[in-house]
Scaffold this active site. Structure first.
Site, PDB file in Angstrom:
ATOM      1  CE  LYS A 191      74.450  25.827  52.680  1.00 47.27           C
ATOM      2  NZ  LYS A 191      72.989  25.665  52.693  1.00 47.27           N
ATOM      3  NE  ARG A 198      61.323  16.320  46.968  1.00 49.91           N
ATOM      4  CZ  ARG A 198      62.611  16.545  47.063  1.00 49.91           C
ATOM      5  NH1 ARG A 198      63.456  15.569  46.940  1.00 49.91           N
ATOM      6  NH2 ARG A 198      63.056  17.759  47.252  1.00 49.91           N
ATOM      7  N   GLY A 245      68.119  24.066  45.328  1.00 48.12           N
ATOM      8  CA  GLY A 245      69.320  24.358  44.542  1.00 48.12           C
ATOM      9  C   GLY A 245      68.959  24.668  43.095  1.00 48.12           C
ATOM     10  N   GLY A 251      64.455  24.324  50.983  1.00 48.42           N
ATOM     11  CA  GLY A 251      63.938  23.451  52.036  1.00 48.42           C
ATOM     12  C   GLY A 251      63.638  24.195  53.333  1.00 48.42           C
TER      13      GLY A 251
HETATM   14  P1  AMP Z   1      70.668  28.581  53.615  1.00 50.69           P
HETATM   15  O1  AMP Z   1      70.903  27.110  53.419  1.00 50.69           O
HETATM   16  O2  AMP Z   1      71.766  29.429  53.078  1.00 50.69           O
HETATM   17  O3  AMP Z   1      69.315  29.027  53.106  1.00 50.69           O
HETATM   18  O4  AMP Z   1      70.684  28.838  55.174  1.00 50.69           O
HETATM   19  C1  AMP Z   1      69.683  28.340  56.026  1.00 50.69           C
HETATM   20  C2  AMP Z   1      70.234  28.268  57.399  1.00 50.69           C
HETATM   21  O5  AMP Z   1      70.669  29.553  57.788  1.00 50.69           O
HETATM   22  C3  AMP Z   1      69.218  27.841  58.428  1.00 50.69           C
HETATM   23  O6  AMP Z   1      69.658  26.644  59.017  1.00 50.69           O
HETATM   24  C4  AMP Z   1      69.233  28.963  59.459  1.00 50.69           C
HETATM   25  O7  AMP Z   1      69.218  28.500  60.789  1.00 50.69           O
HETATM   26  C5  AMP Z   1      70.544  29.644  59.181  1.00 50.69           C
HETATM   27  N1  AMP Z   1      70.539  31.050  59.606  1.00 50.69           N
HETATM   28  C6  AMP Z   1      69.704  32.010  59.218  1.00 50.69           C
HETATM   29  N2  AMP Z   1      69.973  33.159  59.837  1.00 50.69           N
HETATM   30  C7  AMP Z   1      71.013  32.916  60.665  1.00 50.69           C
HETATM   31  C8  AMP Z   1      71.754  33.718  61.576  1.00 50.69           C
HETATM   32  N3  AMP Z   1      71.442  35.000  61.766  1.00 50.69           N
HETATM   33  N4  AMP Z   1      72.773  33.133  62.225  1.00 50.69           N
HETATM   34  C9  AMP Z   1      73.069  31.831  62.054  1.00 50.69           C
HETATM   35  N5  AMP Z   1      72.405  31.031  61.210  1.00 50.69           N
HETATM   36  C10 AMP Z   1      71.384  31.574  60.523  1.00 50.69           C
END
Ligand code: AMP
Length: 394
Positions: free
Chosen positions: A198, A36, A375, A352
């Protein structure tokens, strides 16, 4: 409305306040990733070359409105000084008499770093008096901190309201170019790729972009919520709450009406539990057995997704395809990363985890635009207000 670039503003010999994003990881007083700081250099060097008297402002972490010594920007000032090979004065605080004296001392092509903005509650409260004090430090204001532009915080929202001479730095201009201008009428096929866990963060972005998209690719845990909405069985996989699954169902219906293709996994890599030593099992079909949880997209899914990616002329990607932090479940995210990087058209990637997956796959170089705000990018794509950008409109 038009936003001026730092290049279009008279900063020659004037006092310039630059809102930078130096929210860097610091472990035991040492910065573990200086990306950054390096990213801010084009804007800072422009200001140095034009003899501006430069005052830098940033937040770091979440000190919660009070002084937390571990979240001081001192190590960042030292690092910036060693990169630029010139002194960077460090202010003892953000406001106060001592800081005002230092502000007066900054000469042409000299730099002063203010302390962490979030040491004061006025920053996150978008307090007008706090903002008025900051605005009093300089004649010109430039924002180059995209990562906080979705928040109505003083340094990006209230402070610029005091200025006539204000604009964006080069980092922020690039974010606006890719996330606003290029997506207004994107070259088609326009392929969206969403993943991660999420669902609620991504649903508004999918909704806002659905009418412009050709194809929406969905992976990661969020794919299971969509598959559940279609009536599939997903074993022990991570599924969002019922109301989110209902929203997934609505998106599927809206997409069908709009003639937008939604691609969901047709096979999976699953396991009995999520751990580094877990044995990956290929589930050859959409339904997942009761004792397993889906943790990555399977090889047939990878092939289908990569076909759509190869044909795309605009791609936006946010969210990994699986639990990629665990080696046995990284293949899907890495394959998608390489396919996106190999596409020579407009490719925009943010978040990230998604950037980590790009790095893990050694695929960062092929991307047109890697967003500096996870975000902020989702907020922006969802057409939600971006106070830090709106405040720059003249
Ligand atoms: P997000 O912050 O919503 O982009 O989610 C990212 C996180 O989702 C990462 O830490 C991944 O390890 C987790 N993730 C992605 N696919 C899966 C899955 N099938 N089961 C559990 N965690 C997951």
């Amino acid at each position: 409305m038009a936003i001026r670039s730092i290049d279009e503003i008279d900063i020659e010999g004037r006092r310039l306040l630059i809102r930078v994003d130096y929210n860097v990881p610091i472990v035991e007083g040492r910065i573990t990733d200086t990306e950054r700081i390096h990213a801010s250099l084009p804007t800072i060097k422009n200001a140095l070359n034009r003899n501006a008297h430069i005052i830098l402002a940033s937040h770091l972490g979440r000190p919660g409105g009070k002084h937390v010594p571990e979240m001081s920007l001192k190590p960042v000032a030292r690092e910036l000084s060693s990169i630029l090979r010139r002194p960077v004065m460090m202010a003892p605080d953000v406001i106060g008499e001592d800081v005002e004296k230092l502000v007066e001392l900054v000469g042409p092509s000299q730099l002063l770093m203010l302390e962490n903005l979030r040491f004061h509650p006025g920053e996150e409260a978008n307090d007008r008096e706090f903002a008025r004090t900051l605005a009093g430090y300089a004649h010109v204001y430039v924002n180059d901190a995209y990562g906080v532009c979705h928040r109505a915080h003083a340094s990006v929202a209230a402070v610029p309201s005091f200025y006539l001479d204000k604009g964006a730095g080069f980092l922020l201009l690039k974010e606006i170019e890719y996330l606003t201008t290029r997506l207004e009428d994107p070259s088609r096929p326009f392929v969206l790729i969403f993943g991660g866990a999420k669902v609620d963060e991504k649903i508004p972005a999918i909704r806002a972009l659905l009418n412009r998209a050709t194809t929406v690719i969905i992976g990661g845990a969020m794919a299971y919520s969509f598959l559940k909405a279609q009536g599939h069985h997903l074993g022990k996989s991570l599924i969002a709450s019922d109301d989110k699954v209902e929203q997934c169902k609505e998106i599927l219906a809206e997409a069908e009406q709009a003639g937008v293709e939604i691609l969901l996994p047709v096979d999976h890599i699953a396991a009995k539990r999520l751990s580094k030593s877990a044995r990956p099992i290929h589930v050859d079909g959409i339904d997942i057995p009761d004792d397993l949880l889906g943790l990555d997209i399977g090889p047939q899914t990878i092939e289908r997704y990569c076909d759509a990616i190869d044909r795309a002329r605009t791609i936006v990607w946010n969210g990994p395809m699986g639990a990629f932090e665990y080696d046995p479940f990284a293949r899907g995210s890495f394959a998608i990363a390489r396919a996106v990087a190999a596409n020579r058209q407009t490719t925009i990637v943010g978040g990230g985890d998604t950037i980590s997956a790009l790095k893990g796959a050694g695929a960062t170089r092929g991307i047109s635009h890697i967003s500096t705000g996870g975000g902020a990018m989702l907020h922006h794509l969802s057409n939600k207000p971006m106070p830090g950008i709106e405040a720059l409109e003249a």
